[in-house]
Design an enzyme around this catalytic site. Structure first.
Site, mmCIF file in Angstrom:
data_model
loop_
_atom_site.group_PDB
_atom_site.id
_atom_site.type_symbol
_atom_site.label_atom_id
_atom_site.label_comp_id
_atom_site.label_asym_id
_atom_site.label_seq_id
_atom_site.Cartn_x
_atom_site.Cartn_y
_atom_site.Cartn_z
ATOM 1 N N SER A 515 -30.314 13.484 8.324
ATOM 2 C CA SER A 515 -31.180 14.240 7.407
ATOM 3 C C SER A 515 -31.156 13.658 6.004
ATOM 4 O O SER A 515 -30.212 12.951 5.621
ATOM 5 C CB SER A 515 -30.755 15.712 7.351
ATOM 6 O OG SER A 515 -29.533 15.849 6.657
ATOM 7 N N HIS A 516 -32.207 13.978 5.264
ATOM 8 C CA HIS A 516 -32.343 13.529 3.869
ATOM 9 C C HIS A 516 -32.868 14.695 3.048
ATOM 10 O O HIS A 516 -34.053 15.025 3.114
ATOM 11 C CB HIS A 516 -33.300 12.339 3.787
ATOM 12 C CG HIS A 516 -33.340 11.668 2.435
ATOM 13 N ND1 HIS A 516 -33.245 12.362 1.256
ATOM 14 C CD2 HIS A 516 -33.474 10.361 2.097
ATOM 15 C CE1 HIS A 516 -33.319 11.519 0.238
ATOM 16 N NE2 HIS A 516 -33.452 10.290 0.733
ATOM 17 N N ASN A 517 -31.993 15.319 2.273
ATOM 18 C CA ASN A 517 -32.422 16.431 1.423
ATOM 19 C C ASN A 517 -33.121 15.930 0.171
ATOM 20 O O ASN A 517 -33.151 14.737 -0.114
ATOM 21 C CB ASN A 517 -31.219 17.291 1.039
ATOM 22 C CG ASN A 517 -30.751 18.171 2.181
ATOM 23 O OD1 ASN A 517 -31.153 17.978 3.325
ATOM 24 N ND2 ASN A 517 -29.896 19.128 1.878
#
Length: 665
Positions: A515-517
């Site tokens: 994931s990449h916030n």
């Protein structure tokens, strides 16, 4: 991600505006080789080490190529010579040959200025071919003059028809055509990635199904002489339906829509370029290139909206860019229809014209055969079954790396060095962030194909380019049983992405998140995104490994939401020197943790965790990890991190922060 000022180089392609000046137009007509030589600057730019100076050389080359293109359309439109038709067919053939070459070179063009000998470039070969092409332009000049005189001797008009196309609609059509071909069909993998939506495989893999893309485009080019068909309203409707499918629908139906769009674009190319040739060259090509540039910026704005002026207007609106492209194509084909359908049959049915078409088709389909041959060559590597590194010990090594679009700090393509780092780390599962390169500004390429084929991994490209994220991809030595692409809540800032995959790890289902916030400037986004990630992990009943870009200090609020709310363990709670990337786990036994410096590939390190997966029937849901560190000798050599990264390491990668891996009881 924001405006830097170098974007002005994009305007180099409006150079044909000078053709509106009569004296300049006369000089370019007589000395077309001058513009062609300027174009070579872009090919030779690879020899310049400085990224800024290299960009300026590429801009100069773009200006030369655009000027040469405009001069060719304007000069060779004389009726009776057939030169304009040959020029357009040569342009079409060039696109197909380029696609075929990129199919062989795993979506890279080996003469790009971002390539060099170190990363697989064939720049010297490309430059030599460019010099030969310039010499051909020079020698063909006398032939062109002779053909024009011969045509005029037979009382043929300098124009190709008695009616001139309306220049504004023709310019819009040209800009839309150039953008559609460049953004969607400059590589065989683009529309496949647009239609990709995870495992079980919902759409075509780039190998071998990319061959259908070059086939559809070649088929369209082959019937492009049928202006009556290509410029019809009904046919435009078919192309628009294909555009709607590839924009809105995933899987094979979306891919089929993309093929229909490619076939449509092939059929209208010749009609639109003929119409442009009939218009005043300076203002027509200026307006067309300017509209193309606007569309290019628009298809970046839909993702980069947080960092650019006026971004919210296009936020997550790829459909709007596609609609604008199709409307401009409609404008172009209507202008073409008004000026070209009424021309005499002899203009396109003469024996000479038929001969030219036959030769062009031979080149078109030779390129198609070459493309399919490239797919056949790559197919064994693309379909090889990956083998995990340490199955006897039931190990899984997972890592996370933000690779910034596969460009190193000096703006060279970095996949060679990424491949070397992944290979030496012996990673079983790796998440790549900021990985989506299927846009014009990133080359319209899929670098994950090369990593997967050369190192033998399954690959999930992650959310489609039409999902408006910067991308997150995953490679795995273990079969991917299913994967879901999440667009995390992002009410304020850039759209965050995540892959939630279930892997068959040594006979046991293990879930992995990549994931990449969002950014530090948007605390609400980061809180909502972290909360959603925690929900996904909390609700899964499988052992779980988290690898992601969280943007929080250890033990801060979002950290607690992620690990406590997700029922996860931090791989090393004592590591206080973290901000972006984190690794978490549950239901697997942690062995060790390492941080590896980035070298000069990006500005973000590699984080790696080793875990032992329980036997299929072993329940460790109540197992609590020990955070007591042990020496490396506590474990057998198979459990150790590679020694190659100790000390000064290799290629700029070495164990940093702790100076060595950490092992836990």
């Amino acid at each position: 991600m924001g405006i830097s000022g170098y974007e002005v180089a994009l305007l180099s392609n409006i150079s044909p505006v000078v053709l509106g000046v009569p004296c300049v137009r006369r000089v370019i007509r007589r000395h077309r080789a001058v513009a062609a030589i300027l174009g070579l600057a872009g090919v030779a730019a690879y020899a310049i080490a400085s990224p800024t100076q290299r960009l300026l050389a590429v801009a100069l080359g773009s200006a030369g190529v655009s000027l040469s293109f405009g001069a060719t359309l304007y000069t060779d439109k004389v009726q009776g010579t057939g030169r304009l038709e040959r020029d357009i067919q040569a342009w079409e053939a060039g696109l197909l040959v380029s696609i075929a070459v990129r199919m062989l070179f795993q979506t890279n063009n080996p003469v790009w200025p971002a390539m060099n000998e170190a990363n697989g470039g064939w720049n010297k070969t490309g430059l030599a071919l460019g010099v030969l092409a310039v010499l051909d332009v020079v020698t063909r000049r006398s032939d062109a003059v002779a053909e024009v005189h011969e045509a005029k001797k037979h009382d043929l008009s300098p124009g190709t028809t008695k009616r001139q196309a309306a220049w504004v609609p023709a310019a819009l059509g040209f800009g839309g055509l150039l953008f559609a071909l460049h953004s969607m069909f400059s590589d065989s993998a683009i529309i496949g990635r647009w239609s990709w939506d995870g495992y079980p495989a919902t759409g075509p893999q780039p190998v071998p199904w990319g061959g259908l893309v070059i086939t559809a485009l070649a088929a369209g080019f082959s019937v492009g002489h049928r202006a009556d068909l290509a410029t019809g309203m009904l046919w435009w409707g078919v192309g628009s339906a294909g555009a709607a499918l590839i924009t809105l629908v995933s899987g094979w139906p979306g891919f089929a829509g993309g093929l229909a769009l490619g076939f449509y674009l092939g059929t209208v190319t010749r009609s639109i370029l003929r119409a442009v040739a009939l218009c005043p060259p300076g203002r027509t090509l200026f307006a067309g290139m300017l509209w193309y540039n606007i569309l290019v910026l628009g298809h970046v704005w839909v993702v980069a909206y947080e960092f650019v002026p006026g971004g919210p207007l296009l936020r997550e609106r790829t459909w709007l860019i596609v609609a604008a492209t199709m409307l401009s194509l409609y404008s172009g084909v209507r202008a073409a229809r008004s000026s070209l359908v009424s021309r005499p049959a002899s203009a396109h049915d003469s024996p000479v014209a038929r001969t030219h078409r036959h030769r062009a088709r031979s080149v078109f389909w030779a390129a198609v055969v070459a493309g399919w041959a490239a797919m056949a060559v790559r197919l064994p590597a693309a379909t090889r079954t990956p083998v995990p590194f340490h199955p006897e010990q039931r190990l899984i090594t997972a890592a996370i790396w933000t690779v910034h679009f596969d460009l190193d700090n000096d703006m060279w393509l970095a996949e060679n060095r990424i491949i070397e780092a992944v290979r030496d780390l012996q990673v079983d599962v790796m998440g790549f962030l900021e990985s989506d390169t299927e846009r014009i500004i990133m080359g319209g390429r899929d670098w994950t194909q090369r990593v997967a084929e050369e190192l033998s991994y399954y690959v999930d490209y992650g959310p489609s380019p039409r999902k408006h994220t910067w991308g997150c991809a995953m490679i795995s030595k273990f079969p991917i049983k299913k994967s879901t692409h999440h667009l995390l809540p992002s009410p304020v800032g850039e759209l965050a992405c995540a892959i939630h995959a279930t892997l068959d790890v040594h006979g046991r289902d293990v879930d992995v998140i990549v994931s990449h916030n969002g950014q530090e400037e948007n605390p609400l986004d980061r809180k909502l995104q972290t909360t959603e990630l925690a929900r996904i992990m909390r609700e899964s009943q499988n052992p779980f490994i988290f690898t992601g870009y969280v943007v929080t200090k250890p033990h801060a609020k979002n950290y607690k939401i992620l690990f406590d709310g997700g029922r996860m363990h931090d791989i090393d709670p004592t590591d206080s020197d973290r901000w972006c990337q984190y690794i978490g786990y549950r239901g697997v036994k942690r062995v060790g943790y390492a941080r590896v410096s980035r070298g000069t590939i990006t500005d973000t390190e590699i984080q790696v965790g080793k875990f032992a997966v329980p036997e299929p029937n072993e329940d460790i849901s109540e197992w609590k990890p020990s955070y007591r560190r042990v020496n490396e000798s506590h474990y057998a050599p198979e459990y150790h991190f590679p020694t190659i990264f100790r000390g000064k390491g290799v290629r700029g990668h070495f164990y940093h922060v702790f100076k060595e891996p950490r092992y836990f009881e």
